[in-house]
Design an enzyme around this catalytic site. Structure first.
Site, mmCIF file in Angstrom:
data_model
loop_
_atom_site.group_PDB
_atom_site.id
_atom_site.type_symbol
_atom_site.label_atom_id
_atom_site.label_comp_id
_atom_site.label_asym_id
_atom_site.label_seq_id
_atom_site.Cartn_x
_atom_site.Cartn_y
_atom_site.Cartn_z
ATOM 1 N N CYS A 2 -31.302 -73.442 25.956
ATOM 2 C CA CYS A 2 -30.858 -72.985 27.083
ATOM 3 C C CYS A 2 -29.548 -72.156 27.122
ATOM 4 O O CYS A 2 -28.850 -72.252 26.107
ATOM 5 C CB CYS A 2 -30.527 -74.293 28.155
ATOM 6 S SG CYS A 2 -32.033 -75.435 28.017
ATOM 7 N N ARG A 27 -31.425 -66.107 25.290
ATOM 8 C CA ARG A 27 -31.549 -67.501 24.887
ATOM 9 C C ARG A 27 -32.946 -68.102 25.431
ATOM 10 O O ARG A 27 -33.227 -69.287 25.067
ATOM 11 C CB ARG A 27 -30.426 -68.250 25.017
ATOM 12 C CG ARG A 27 -29.320 -67.733 24.121
ATOM 13 C CD ARG A 27 -27.744 -68.845 24.972
ATOM 14 N NE ARG A 27 -28.028 -70.110 24.503
ATOM 15 C CZ ARG A 27 -27.703 -70.491 23.182
ATOM 16 N NH1 ARG A 27 -27.251 -69.800 22.255
ATOM 17 N NH2 ARG A 27 -27.951 -71.681 22.856
ATOM 18 N N TRP A 73 -34.526 -73.255 29.186
ATOM 19 C CA TRP A 73 -35.755 -72.998 28.402
ATOM 20 C C TRP A 73 -36.137 -74.283 28.265
ATOM 21 O O TRP A 73 -35.942 -75.433 27.376
ATOM 22 C CB TRP A 73 -35.276 -72.389 26.829
ATOM 23 C CG TRP A 73 -36.296 -72.605 25.875
ATOM 24 C CD1 TRP A 73 -36.722 -73.629 24.997
ATOM 25 C CD2 TRP A 73 -37.022 -71.365 25.495
ATOM 26 N NE1 TRP A 73 -37.564 -73.043 24.193
ATOM 27 C CE2 TRP A 73 -37.939 -71.952 24.552
ATOM 28 C CE3 TRP A 73 -37.363 -70.309 26.115
ATOM 29 C CZ2 TRP A 73 -38.999 -70.965 23.996
ATOM 30 C CZ3 TRP A 73 -38.407 -69.406 25.502
ATOM 31 C CH2 TRP A 73 -39.377 -69.971 24.604
ATOM 32 N N ASN A 99 -27.657 -78.290 27.665
ATOM 33 C CA ASN A 99 -28.518 -77.586 26.609
ATOM 34 C C ASN A 99 -28.681 -78.645 25.420
ATOM 35 O O ASN A 99 -27.809 -79.143 24.761
ATOM 36 C CB ASN A 99 -28.010 -76.328 26.001
ATOM 37 C CG ASN A 99 -28.779 -75.807 24.952
ATOM 38 O OD1 ASN A 99 -30.049 -75.955 24.711
ATOM 39 N ND2 ASN A 99 -28.257 -75.180 23.963
ATOM 40 N N GLY A 100 -29.929 -79.111 25.155
ATOM 41 C CA GLY A 100 -30.145 -79.784 24.030
ATOM 42 C C GLY A 100 -31.374 -81.026 24.476
ATOM 43 O O GLY A 100 -31.948 -80.779 25.331
ATOM 44 N N GLU A 485 -50.071 -64.284 5.697
ATOM 45 C CA GLU A 485 -48.957 -64.212 6.544
ATOM 46 C C GLU A 485 -47.999 -63.217 6.121
ATOM 47 O O GLU A 485 -47.315 -62.511 6.748
ATOM 48 C CB GLU A 485 -48.426 -65.728 6.888
ATOM 49 C CG GLU A 485 -47.002 -65.834 7.638
ATOM 50 C CD GLU A 485 -47.228 -65.102 9.085
ATOM 51 O OE1 GLU A 485 -48.215 -64.751 9.480
ATOM 52 O OE2 GLU A 485 -46.074 -64.746 9.629
ATOM 53 N N LYS A 489 -46.566 -59.828 7.760
ATOM 54 C CA LYS A 489 -44.990 -59.485 8.127
ATOM 55 C C LYS A 489 -44.545 -58.269 7.530
ATOM 56 O O LYS A 489 -43.955 -57.347 8.182
ATOM 57 C CB LYS A 489 -44.304 -60.591 7.460
ATOM 58 C CG LYS A 489 -44.128 -62.083 7.985
ATOM 59 C CD LYS A 489 -43.343 -62.223 9.100
ATOM 60 C CE LYS A 489 -44.068 -61.986 10.724
ATOM 61 N NZ LYS A 489 -45.286 -62.635 10.918
ATOM 62 N N GLU A 492 -46.325 -55.197 9.491
ATOM 63 C CA GLU A 492 -46.021 -55.097 10.910
ATOM 64 C C GLU A 492 -44.436 -54.772 11.040
ATOM 65 O O GLU A 492 -44.234 -53.982 12.143
ATOM 66 C CB GLU A 492 -46.406 -56.246 11.814
ATOM 67 C CG GLU A 492 -45.291 -57.475 11.669
ATOM 68 C CD GLU A 492 -45.650 -58.617 12.569
ATOM 69 O OE1 GLU A 492 -45.950 -58.228 13.763
ATOM 70 O OE2 GLU A 492 -45.528 -59.761 12.257
ATOM 71 N N HIS A 508 -63.889 -59.871 -7.169
ATOM 72 C CA HIS A 508 -65.118 -59.270 -6.369
ATOM 73 C C HIS A 508 -64.677 -58.062 -5.435
ATOM 74 O O HIS A 508 -65.342 -57.672 -4.613
ATOM 75 C CB HIS A 508 -65.222 -60.448 -5.308
ATOM 76 C CG HIS A 508 -65.634 -61.777 -5.788
ATOM 77 N ND1 HIS A 508 -66.927 -61.945 -6.465
ATOM 78 C CD2 HIS A 508 -64.675 -62.740 -6.154
ATOM 79 C CE1 HIS A 508 -66.873 -63.088 -6.957
ATOM 80 N NE2 HIS A 508 -65.627 -63.722 -6.701
ATOM 81 N N LYS A 607 -44.055 -58.356 21.800
ATOM 82 C CA LYS A 607 -43.814 -59.848 21.407
ATOM 83 C C LYS A 607 -45.094 -60.556 21.793
ATOM 84 O O LYS A 607 -45.270 -61.556 21.262
ATOM 85 C CB LYS A 607 -42.412 -60.521 22.010
ATOM 86 C CG LYS A 607 -42.103 -61.985 21.471
ATOM 87 C CD LYS A 607 -42.345 -61.734 20.009
ATOM 88 C CE LYS A 607 -42.034 -63.287 19.574
ATOM 89 N NZ LYS A 607 -42.304 -63.313 18.277
HETATM 90 C C1 AGP Z 1 -46.948 -61.845 14.294
HETATM 91 O O1 AGP Z 1 -45.763 -61.942 13.543
HETATM 92 C C2 AGP Z 1 -47.352 -61.039 15.617
HETATM 93 N N1 AGP Z 1 -46.095 -60.947 16.289
HETATM 94 C C3 AGP Z 1 -48.389 -61.476 16.117
HETATM 95 O O2 AGP Z 1 -49.700 -61.393 15.262
HETATM 96 C C4 AGP Z 1 -48.512 -62.679 17.027
HETATM 97 O O3 AGP Z 1 -48.529 -63.908 15.874
HETATM 98 C C5 AGP Z 1 -49.820 -62.875 17.728
HETATM 99 O O4 AGP Z 1 -49.877 -61.879 18.638
HETATM 100 C C6 AGP Z 1 -50.054 -64.115 18.451
HETATM 101 O O5 AGP Z 1 -49.030 -64.415 19.189
HETATM 102 P P1 AGP Z 1 -48.880 -65.724 20.029
HETATM 103 O O6 AGP Z 1 -48.440 -66.775 18.803
HETATM 104 O O7 AGP Z 1 -47.664 -65.670 20.982
HETATM 105 O O8 AGP Z 1 -50.227 -66.130 20.554
#
Ligand code: AGP
Length: 612
Positions: A2, A27, A73, A99-100, A485, A489, A492, A508, A607
Site C-alpha cells: 500500500c 505501489r 493494495w 501497510n503490511g 519461461e 522472458k 518479450e 526430434h 501488462k
Molecule cells: C509474461 O512476462 C507476460 N507479461 C505475459 O505472458 C503474462 O504472463 C500473461 O499475459 C498472463 O497474464 P496474467 O498472469 O496477468 O493472467
C-alpha cells in the site's frame, strides 16, 4: 504493497497528501482514503484510484493542517469503500493507515469482540487501531505508550500512522517489515512509504528502522523509541535520488526492482501458510474446498503466458506429490475447443493481473460445466479472483514491469504449498519427505538472495549475446517449464527469437538449428535426469552450439563442457524452478537493456491482456 502519506505542519494538509498519494499509485491501488483534522475529524475513503477519491471529496470540508492518506493494495478483505483506509477505533477518536499484514489479527479480533468492540471492515488494520484504543482506554496512558504496548502484541509487518481526534498537534508512526520515511521540513513533517511524496518539499529524511515508533509533534518535533521502550536518536539523511528513481527503489527499471524483490515476495507468498517447526502447510483460502481436491479425478490449469508456465510446474508438482492427473491448458485454446469438463474436475486459474480475458472466459466455461474453480491471483478482488469459488493470493505486491518475474516465483511457491497440502491430506507423501520439503521451501528466499549476487557476472555474460538472433532454452522435468519461461522472458523484452524445449526433444528436430551462432541455455542442475541433460549438452557441443549452463553449485562435469556456467545453490529438485529462473530473468534483462529496448514496457505488449 500500500501507499501511505502523512502531513503535519503549517500548510493545508489536503493538497500535500493527495499529491503524495498520486506519487505512490505505482505501489498499487484498489481503493484510497484520507483523514483530515481541522475544526473536526473528517475521513473520506472509497474504492478506486486516487482520482476517484478526489472526485468523492470535491465540495466537502477539507480543512486542516494535519492529516493521513492511503492507497490500498488489498491483502485482507476485498477492495471496497468499507475496507479502504483510514480505519476508526471503537470510539472513532483514533484513525489509522497501515501497510503490511498483521498475521495474528484473527485471535486479536476475537478477543476484542469479547470486550465489546464492533468492527465494520474485514481488514487486519481495523483490529490494530481497536487494540491500541483498548489498551489506551486507561485514560492515564499516553497514546504513544498505548501504540508501543499494542505493537508488542502483534505478529507481522506494519508501517502505520495514527491520528488522534483529540490532538491536532501530533502524529504517531511506527514501522516493522514495511517501509516508512519521515521528511523533516521547516516546522513541518512529511511521512510516506517512500521518499517520492517527500522529495519535492525536503531532502532531509529519516528512514525508520524495524520496531521503531515515531512521535511527531508541532512542539516536540521528532522523537523515536523502539517498541521495547529504548530511546533512539533520529538519523537524518540527505536524499540524493530523483523522483523517478525513487519510485523504482533506485533500480533502473521496475523489472530489475521486481527481480530483486523476489526473496521478499516469495517469503510473503508463504507468510502464515507454512511452518517447518510445526510441520504444517495451510492455505486458508482453499480450506473449504480441500475435499474437492481429494475427490478430484483431474486438475486442469488454465492460464496464459508466464502464468501458463507456472501451471506447467504445477502439473509436475501435483502429479509427483499428490498423484492427481493434471492437464495444463492455454486458456485461449481451452475456451474455444469445446473441452470435456467433469463436475469432479478442479480447475485452477492462474493469473497475476486477475484480469486476463482468455483466462476469465475459460473459468466461466468450466464453471458452466460444474467444475470447482480455484484461483491463484496477485490482485486481491480482481475479476478472476471474484469469479472463482476459492483461491490463494500470491501476495507478491504490485508487478509493474510487463515481463512477469516475481509473480511467477510467487505462483510457483503457492502451487508448491497447494500440492504439498493436498499430498499431505491424501497421504501420498511420507512424513519425512513432507517435513524435508517444507524446510527446503522456507530456505528458498535466502537461496534466491544468493543467486541475485551473480548479477554482475550475468551482466558481463550478456554482453556476448547482445547481437544474437536466436536462442534455445532446454530443460527436463521440473526445469522444462523454466526453459519455456526463460525463452519467453528473452523474446518479450529483447525481441530476440527464443524457444524453449524439453532437452530430449532436440533429436526430434531442433538440433538441426545448432551451429556456432546458436546460444543454447541449458538448465543442468543435479537431479533425476542430470546425466541425460549432460548427454544433450554433448549433442549440442558436437555441433558447435554455444552452451550457457545453469548448474548446481560445485558442479565440475558440466563446467568442463559448457562455454559459460552460472551456479545456483542446491535444493530439492521440485524447488529448482524457484531458483533456476532467476539467472534467466537477469540474462534477459541485461541483454534487453544493452539492446536499448524499453524493458518495462516492451513494444506491442500490455501488462494485462484484458481483450481477446
Ligand atoms: C509474461 O512476462 C507476460 N507479461 C505475459 O505472458 C503474462 O504472463 C500473461 O499475459 C498472463 O497474464 P496474467 O498472469 O496477468 O493472467
Amino acid at each position: 504493497m500500500c501507499g501511505i502519506v502523512g502531513y503535519i505542519g503549517k500548510r493545508e494538509a489536503y493538497p500535500i497528501i493527495i499529491k503524495g498519494l498520486h506519487r505512490l499509485e505505482y505501489r498499487g491501488y484498489d481503493s484510497a482514503g484520507i483523514a483530515l483534522l481541522g475544526n473536526e475529524l473528517k475521513v473520506y475513503k472509497c474504492k478506486g484510484k486516487v482520482a476517484d477519491l478526489e472526485n468523492f471529496v470535491s465540495g466537502k470540508n477539507i480543512d486542516g493542517t494535519i492529516g493521513i492518506g492511503h492507497t490500498r493494495w488489498a491483502t485482507h478483505g476485498a477492495p471496497n469503500d468499507i475496507n479502504a483506509h483510514p480505519h476508526y477505533s471503537e470510539s472513532k477518536n483514533l484513525v489509522i493507515i497501515h501497510n503490511g499484514i498483521i498475521e495474528n489479527y484473527a485471535p486479536l479480533k476475537a478477543e476484542l469482540i469479547k470486550r465489546g468492540h464492533h468492527f465494520l471492515s474485514e481488514t487486519d488494520t481495523e483490529v490494530l487501531i481497536h487494540l491500541i484504543e483498548d489498551i489506551k482506554k486507561n485514560e492515564t496512558l499516553d497514546l504513544f505508550e498505548a501504540v508501543r504496548l499494542a505493537l508488542n502484541e502483534v505478529v507481522g509487518a506494519y508501517a502505520i500512522v495514527i491520528l488522534d481526534k483529540e490532538n491536532k498537534d501530533r502524529l504517531i508512526a511506527a514501522k516493522k517489515g514495511s517501509p516508512l520515511v519521515i521528511g523533516i521540513g521547516e516546522e513541518e513533517f512529511f511521512i510516506a512509504s517512500d521518499a517520492t511524496p517527500i522529495v519535492e518539499y525536503t531532502k532531509n529524511v529519516v528512514y525508520l528502522e524495524d520496531e521503531e515508533i515515531a512521535d511527531i509533534s508541532r512542539k516536540g518535533g521528532l522523537k523515536l523509541k523502539t517498541i521495547k521502550n529504548k530511546k533512539k536518536t533520529p538519523y537524518i539523511q540527505e536524499l540524493e535520488l530523483q523522483l523517478e528513481a525513487i519510485e523504482k527503489g533506485g533500480y533502473d527499471h521496475f523489472m530489475l526492482k521486481e527481480i530483486y524483490e523476489q526473496p521478499r515476495s516469495i517469503k510473503d507468498s508463504m507468510r502464515g501458510r507454512l511452518s517447518s517447526e510445526k510441520g504444517i502447510v495451510n492455505l486458508g483460502g482453499i480450506t473449504e474446498y480441500e475435499q474437492k481436491f481429494l475427490n478430484a479425478k483431474r486438475i486442469i490449469f488454465v492460464a496464459c503466458g508466464t502464468s501458463w508456465h507456472a501451471g506447467l510446474v504445477g502439473e509436475y508438482l501435483f502429479e509427483d506429490l499428490a498423484r492427481i492427473p493434471v492437464e495444463v491448458e492455454y486458456a485461449s485454446e481451452f475456451r474455444y475447443r469445446n473441452p470435456i469438463v467433469y463436475e469432479d474436475d478442479v480447475v485452477i486459474a492462474i493469473s497475476q493481473s486477475g484480469e486476463t480475458a482468455d483466462t476469465l472466459a475459460a473459468i466461466e466455461l468450466a464453471k458452466s460445466k460444474g467444475a470447482t474453480i480455484i484461483g491463484i491471483c496477485n490482485v486481491v478482488g480482481s475479476s478472476i479472483a471474484r469469479a472463482t469459488h476459492a483461491g490463494s493470493y500470491t501476495h507478491a505486491g504490485p508487478e509493474i514491469g510487463v515481463a512477469s518475474t516475481k509473480a511467477f516465483t510467487a505462483q510457483v511457491t503457492v502451487l508448491t504449498l497447494m500440492a504439498l497440502r493436498i499430498a499431505y491430506r491424501k497421504g501420498t507423501i511420507s512424513t519425512s519427505k513432507f517435513h524435508r520439503l517444507i524446510s527446503e521451501l522456507e530456505a528458498i528466499p535466502a537461496k534466491v538472495e544468493k543467486v541475485l549476487k551473480t548479477n554482475d557476472a550475468i551482466k558481463k555474460l550478456s554482453e556476448k549475446f547482445v547481437n544474437s538472433r536466436n536462442f534455445l532454452y532446454l530443460g527436463r522435468g521440473y526445469s522444462f517449464p523454466v526453459a519455456l519461461e526463460g525463452a519467453l522472458k528473452l523474446k518479450e523484452i529483447s525481441y530476440i527469437h527464443a524457444e524453449g524445449y524439453p532437452a530430449a526433444e532436440m533429436k526430434h528436430g531442433p538440433i538441426a538449428l545448432i551451429d556456432e551462432e546458436m546460444p543454447v541455455v541449458v538448465i543442468a542442475t543435479r537431479g533425476a535426469s542430470y546425466e541425460k541433460v549432460v548427454s544433450n549438452i554433448q549433442e549440442v557441443k558436437a555441433r558447435k552450439g554455444k552452451i550457457i549452463a545453469i548448474v548446481t553449485e560445485g558442479d565440475t562435469v558440466v563446467k568442463e563442457m559448457a562455454d559459460h556456467v552460472i551456479e545456483i545453490p542446491e535444493t530439492d529438485e521440485i524447488l529448482v524452478p524457484l531458483i533456476s529462473v532467476i539467472p534467466l530473468q537477469l540474462l534477459s534483462y541485461h541483454i534487453a537493456v544493452m539492446r536499448g529496448c524499453n524493458v518495462d514496457q516492451p513494444r506491442n505488449l500490455a501488462k494485462s491482456v484484458t481483450v481477446e
